[in-house]
Design a protein around this motif. Structure first.
Motif: not given
Length: 164
Positions: A85-88, A146-152
């Protein structure tokens, strides 16, 4: 920044929608020829709306051209045939996520050679696949999460009220 790769996309509206998603997320779009449309088509521009002019997009002659110009990058291969899965998986800033053409997906020889990074979106077994632009949004937003929405921008604002 993530990199969305479309291998031989066929439907301009899907590519336009994906372009808009890339602009909204600060992602780069990589288009690999041959494509089923010309980059100047109205459907492509209409789906991308006025965002298309802000898109960071590169077009490649073929897969070999893409791999050579990007120094054989780490690529996740999104496919209905993926073993995980893409979440794995653990996405990292700068990763590439490839999606195949609407009618056939990514060729099986590529998937076979990249089992560790072949990923899928779970769905009912009666369904062949999701719409390409929806699939891109699902996987890309998981990578961003997964990257905490960095810069958004993480908080919205009302026009006429405060959130007090």
């Amino acid at each position: 920044m993530f990199n969305i790769v479309l291998l031989e996309p066929e439907i301009p509206q899907n590519t336009g929608n994906i372009g808009r998603t890339c602009v909204a997320t600060g992602s780069r779009l990589h288009l690999i020829e041959p494509m089923g449309f010309r980059i100047t088509e109205k459907g492509l521009k209409r789906a991308g709306m006025d965002y298309w002019q802000h898109l960071d997009v590169t077009i490649y002659d073929n897969l070999e051209d893409f791999l050579e110009k990007n120094n054989n990058p780490k690529i996740y291969y999104a496919t209905t045939k993926g073993p995980q899965k893409y979440t794995d998986v653990s996405f990292e800033d700068g990763d590439y996520i490839m999606f195949g053409k609407e009618s056939a997906g990514i060729p099986e020889d590529i998937l076979h050679d990249n089992k560790e990074t072949a990923i899928r979106i779970p769905m009912n077994p009666e369904i062949r696949s999701l719409n390409l632009s929806n699939s891109v949004a699902i996987v890309l937003y998981e990578a961003l999460r997964q990257t905490e929405f960095a810069g958004m921008q993480l908080e919205g604002h009302l026009r006429n009220f405060d959130w007090d």
